[in-house]
Design a protein around this motif. Structure first.
Motif, PDB file in Angstrom:
ATOM      1  N   GLN A 188       0.802  -1.217   0.000  1.00 24.94           N
ATOM      2  CA  GLN A 188       0.000   0.000   0.000  1.00 24.94           C
ATOM      3  C   GLN A 188       0.837   1.270   0.000  1.00 24.94           C
ATOM      4  OE1 GLN A 188      -2.685  -0.355   3.330  1.00 24.94           O
ATOM      5  NE2 GLN A 188      -3.390  -2.350   2.650  1.00 24.94           N
ATOM      6  N   THR A 189       2.009   1.214   0.639  1.00 26.90           N
ATOM      7  CA  THR A 189       2.833   2.410   0.774  1.00 26.90           C
ATOM      8  C   THR A 189       4.287   2.111   0.468  1.00 26.90           C
ATOM      9  OG1 THR A 189       1.363   3.210   2.522  1.00 26.90           O
ATOM     10  CG2 THR A 189       3.515   4.260   2.350  1.00 26.90           C
ATOM     11  N   VAL A 190       4.870   2.927  -0.394  1.00 28.89           N
ATOM     12  CA  VAL A 190       6.308   2.885  -0.672  1.00 28.89           C
ATOM     13  C   VAL A 190       6.889   4.162  -0.081  1.00 28.89           C
ATOM     14  CG1 VAL A 190       8.069   2.983  -2.461  1.00 28.89           C
ATOM     15  CG2 VAL A 190       6.105   1.465  -2.738  1.00 28.89           C
ATOM     16  N   GLY A 191       7.783   4.014   0.881  1.00 29.11           N
ATOM     17  CA  GLY A 191       8.343   5.159   1.583  1.00 29.11           C
ATOM     18  C   GLY A 191       9.357   5.952   0.780  1.00 29.11           C
ATOM     19  N   ASP A 192       9.804   7.040   1.358  1.00 29.03           N
ATOM     20  CA  ASP A 192      10.786   7.911   0.720  1.00 29.03           C
ATOM     21  C   ASP A 192      12.063   7.130   0.407  1.00 29.03           C
ATOM     22  OD1 ASP A 192       8.918   9.882   1.167  1.00 29.03           O
ATOM     23  OD2 ASP A 192      10.034  10.854   2.785  1.00 29.03           O
ATOM     24  N   ASN A 193      12.605   7.347  -0.775  1.00 26.19           N
ATOM     25  CA  ASN A 193      13.854   6.741  -1.233  1.00 26.19           C
ATOM     26  C   ASN A 193      13.849   5.207  -1.212  1.00 26.19           C
ATOM     27  OD1 ASN A 193      14.639   9.504   0.103  1.00 26.19           O
ATOM     28  ND2 ASN A 193      16.234   9.068  -1.385  1.00 26.19           N
ATOM     29  N   ALA A 194      12.711   4.575  -1.122  1.00 25.42           N
ATOM     30  CA  ALA A 194      12.618   3.129  -0.927  1.00 25.42           C
ATOM     31  C   ALA A 194      13.331   2.310  -1.996  1.00 25.42           C
ATOM     32  CB  ALA A 194      11.157   2.708  -0.841  1.00 25.42           C
ATOM     33  N   PHE A 195      13.164   2.674  -3.258  1.00 26.78           N
ATOM     34  CA  PHE A 195      13.770   1.930  -4.376  1.00 26.78           C
ATOM     35  C   PHE A 195      14.686   2.834  -5.190  1.00 26.78           C
ATOM     36  CE2 PHE A 195       9.801  -0.349  -3.534  1.00 26.78           C
ATOM     37  CZ  PHE A 195      10.210  -1.674  -3.560  1.00 26.78           C
ATOM     38  N   TRP A 196      15.264   3.819  -4.569  1.00 27.05           N
ATOM     39  CA  TRP A 196      16.110   4.778  -5.265  1.00 27.05           C
ATOM     40  C   TRP A 196      17.185   4.045  -6.054  1.00 27.05           C
ATOM     41  CZ3 TRP A 196      21.169   6.737  -5.191  1.00 27.05           C
ATOM     42  CH2 TRP A 196      21.328   8.028  -5.728  1.00 27.05           C
ATOM     43  N   LYS A 197      17.316   4.360  -7.335  1.00 23.49           N
ATOM     44  CA  LYS A 197      18.335   3.829  -8.234  1.00 23.49           C
ATOM     45  C   LYS A 197      18.271   2.302  -8.371  1.00 23.49           C
ATOM     46  CE  LYS A 197      22.983   5.104  -9.589  1.00 23.49           C
ATOM     47  NZ  LYS A 197      24.263   5.649  -9.182  1.00 23.49           N
ATOM     48  N   SER A 198      17.049   1.768  -8.464  1.00 29.27           N
ATOM     49  CA  SER A 198      16.867   0.326  -8.625  1.00 29.27           C
ATOM     50  C   SER A 198      16.503  -0.019 -10.065  1.00 29.27           C
ATOM     51  CB  SER A 198      15.773  -0.177  -7.676  1.00 29.27           C
ATOM     52  OG  SER A 198      16.224  -0.123  -6.339  1.00 29.27           O
ATOM     53  N   VAL A 199      16.675  -1.288 -10.415  1.00 31.03           N
ATOM     54  CA  VAL A 199      16.365  -1.783 -11.758  1.00 31.03           C
ATOM     55  C   VAL A 199      15.355  -2.916 -11.631  1.00 31.03           C
ATOM     56  CG1 VAL A 199      17.283  -2.900 -13.828  1.00 31.03           C
ATOM     57  CG2 VAL A 199      18.644  -1.174 -12.641  1.00 31.03           C
ATOM     58  N   PHE A 200      14.294  -2.817 -12.420  1.00 33.62           N
ATOM     59  CA  PHE A 200      13.253  -3.835 -12.451  1.00 33.62           C
ATOM     60  C   PHE A 200      13.189  -4.395 -13.873  1.00 33.62           C
ATOM     61  CE2 PHE A 200      12.238  -0.818  -9.172  1.00 33.62           C
ATOM     62  CZ  PHE A 200      11.830  -1.607  -8.102  1.00 33.62           C
ATOM     63  N   ASP A 201      13.653  -5.632 -14.060  1.00 29.47           N
ATOM     64  CA  ASP A 201      13.628  -6.234 -15.388  1.00 29.47           C
ATOM     65  C   ASP A 201      12.299  -6.917 -15.688  1.00 29.47           C
ATOM     66  OD1 ASP A 201      16.099  -5.393 -16.328  1.00 29.47           O
ATOM     67  OD2 ASP A 201      17.138  -7.044 -15.351  1.00 29.47           O
ATOM     68  N   GLY A 202      11.555  -7.273 -14.667  1.00 30.87           N
ATOM     69  CA  GLY A 202      10.234  -7.872 -14.850  1.00 30.87           C
ATOM     70  C   GLY A 202       9.150  -6.865 -14.536  1.00 30.87           C
ATOM     71  N   GLU A 203       7.932  -7.306 -14.554  1.00 30.32           N
ATOM     72  CA  GLU A 203       6.795  -6.439 -14.266  1.00 30.32           C
ATOM     73  C   GLU A 203       6.796  -6.019 -12.798  1.00 30.32           C
ATOM     74  OE1 GLU A 203       1.966  -6.950 -14.255  1.00 30.32           O
ATOM     75  OE2 GLU A 203       3.087  -7.771 -15.953  1.00 30.32           O
ATOM     76  N   PHE A 204       6.458  -4.754 -12.550  1.00 27.05           N
ATOM     77  CA  PHE A 204       6.263  -4.239 -11.197  1.00 27.05           C
ATOM     78  C   PHE A 204       4.762  -4.241 -10.988  1.00 27.05           C
ATOM     79  CE2 PHE A 204       5.617  -1.088  -7.908  1.00 27.05           C
ATOM     80  CZ  PHE A 204       6.686  -1.297  -7.047  1.00 27.05           C
ATOM     81  N   ASN A 205       4.284  -5.206 -10.195  1.00 25.25           N
ATOM     82  CA  ASN A 205       2.854  -5.456 -10.104  1.00 25.25           C
ATOM     83  C   ASN A 205       2.393  -5.337  -8.654  1.00 25.25           C
ATOM     84  OD1 ASN A 205       0.334  -6.188 -10.964  1.00 25.25           O
ATOM     85  ND2 ASN A 205       0.767  -8.382 -11.003  1.00 25.25           N
ATOM     86  N   CYS A 206       1.745  -4.231  -8.334  1.00 21.62           N
ATOM     87  CA  CYS A 206       1.278  -3.964  -6.968  1.00 21.62           C
ATOM     88  C   CYS A 206      -0.131  -3.373  -7.042  1.00 21.62           C
ATOM     89  CB  CYS A 206       2.240  -3.024  -6.246  1.00 21.62           C
ATOM     90  SG  CYS A 206       3.899  -3.703  -6.081  1.00 21.62           S
ATOM     91  N   GLN A 207      -1.129  -4.246  -7.107  1.00 23.99           N
ATOM     92  CA  GLN A 207      -2.506  -3.824  -7.352  1.00 23.99           C
ATOM     93  C   GLN A 207      -3.068  -2.871  -6.313  1.00 23.99           C
ATOM     94  OE1 GLN A 207      -1.607  -7.077  -7.578  1.00 23.99           O
ATOM     95  NE2 GLN A 207      -2.088  -7.659  -9.663  1.00 23.99           N
ATOM     96  N   ASN A 208      -2.617  -2.935  -5.066  1.00 20.77           N
ATOM     97  CA  ASN A 208      -3.189  -2.095  -4.011  1.00 20.77           C
ATOM     98  C   ASN A 208      -2.293  -0.947  -3.571  1.00 20.77           C
ATOM     99  OD1 ASN A 208      -5.810  -3.277  -3.564  1.00 20.77           O
ATOM    100  ND2 ASN A 208      -4.690  -5.107  -2.961  1.00 20.77           N
ATOM    101  N   LEU A 209      -1.220  -0.714  -4.294  1.00 17.78           N
ATOM    102  CA  LEU A 209      -0.355   0.409  -3.957  1.00 17.78           C
ATOM    103  C   LEU A 209      -1.130   1.711  -4.124  1.00 17.78           C
ATOM    104  CD1 LEU A 209       2.468   1.430  -3.166  1.00 17.78           C
ATOM    105  CD2 LEU A 209       3.044   1.449  -5.604  1.00 17.78           C
TER     106      LEU A 209
END
Length: 183
Positions: free
Chosen positions: A77-98
């Motif tokens: 539901q919540t992604v905090g400040d700087n949580a994934f800063w400078k990250s790489v996602f090669d697959g789908e980012f799937n978060c239906q309730n974010l």
């Protein structure tokens, strides 16, 4: 960690717990609810990241991490400040309730699959600054984006946010859209 990482009773991961770790198989923690400060700082996930009950990702939790498989957390539901800063996602980012993405949450990140968050409503300041989206950005319920939220970002897939009602100062300044921009 070679092979599948499965912790069925794990509910919280504290600060620095898996700092600089490599997970070569599926990461499956069905009861994980909270990931705290720098828990997976500079980590690599070669398989799918599957945490169906994860609800909160804290400050710098996955800073500069690599996800080679799908990131699937349907109850996040919540992604905090700087949580994934400078990250790489090669697959789908799937978060239906974010619902909320904090300030600088995905700054300088790369998404090579679809960013699918149908219930995302608010994107904080600088949240995706200088990020690259090679797949679609699908957030049909997004209503507000903060200051410089997508500043200098590149979109090679469709940007679908038909309910966007508030755009912060320079939110899309110097961004590039190579496909449909639907707001």
């Amino acid at each position: 960690f070679n092979g599948e990482f499965e912790c069925p009773n794990l509910q919280a991961v504290g600060g620095g717990a898996f700092y600089y770790s490599v997970f070569t198989g599926v990461f499956n923690c069905p009861n994980l609810q909270t990931v705290d400060y720098q828990a997976f700082y500079y980590s690599v996930f070669d398989g799918e990241f599957e945490c169906p009950n994860l609800q909160t990702v804290g400050y710098n939790a996955f800073l500069n991490s690599v996800f080679d498989g799908e990131f699937n957390c349907p109850n996040l539901q919540t992604v905090g400040d700087n949580a994934f800063w400078k990250s790489v996602f090669d697959g789908e980012f799937n978060c239906q309730n974010l619902q909320t993405v904090g300030n600088d949450a995905f700054q300088n990140s790369q998404f090579n699959g679809v960013f699918n968050c149908p219930n995302l409503q608010t994107v904080g300041n600088y949240a995706f600054i200088n990020s690259q989206f090679n797949g679609a950005f699908n957030c049909p319920n997004l209503q507000a984006v903060g200051i410089n939220a997508f500043y200098y970002s590149q979109f090679d897939g469709a940007f679908e946010c038909p309910n966007l009602t508030s755009v912060g100062y320079q939110a899309f300044h110097e961004s590039q859209f190579n496909d449909v921009f639907n707001c």
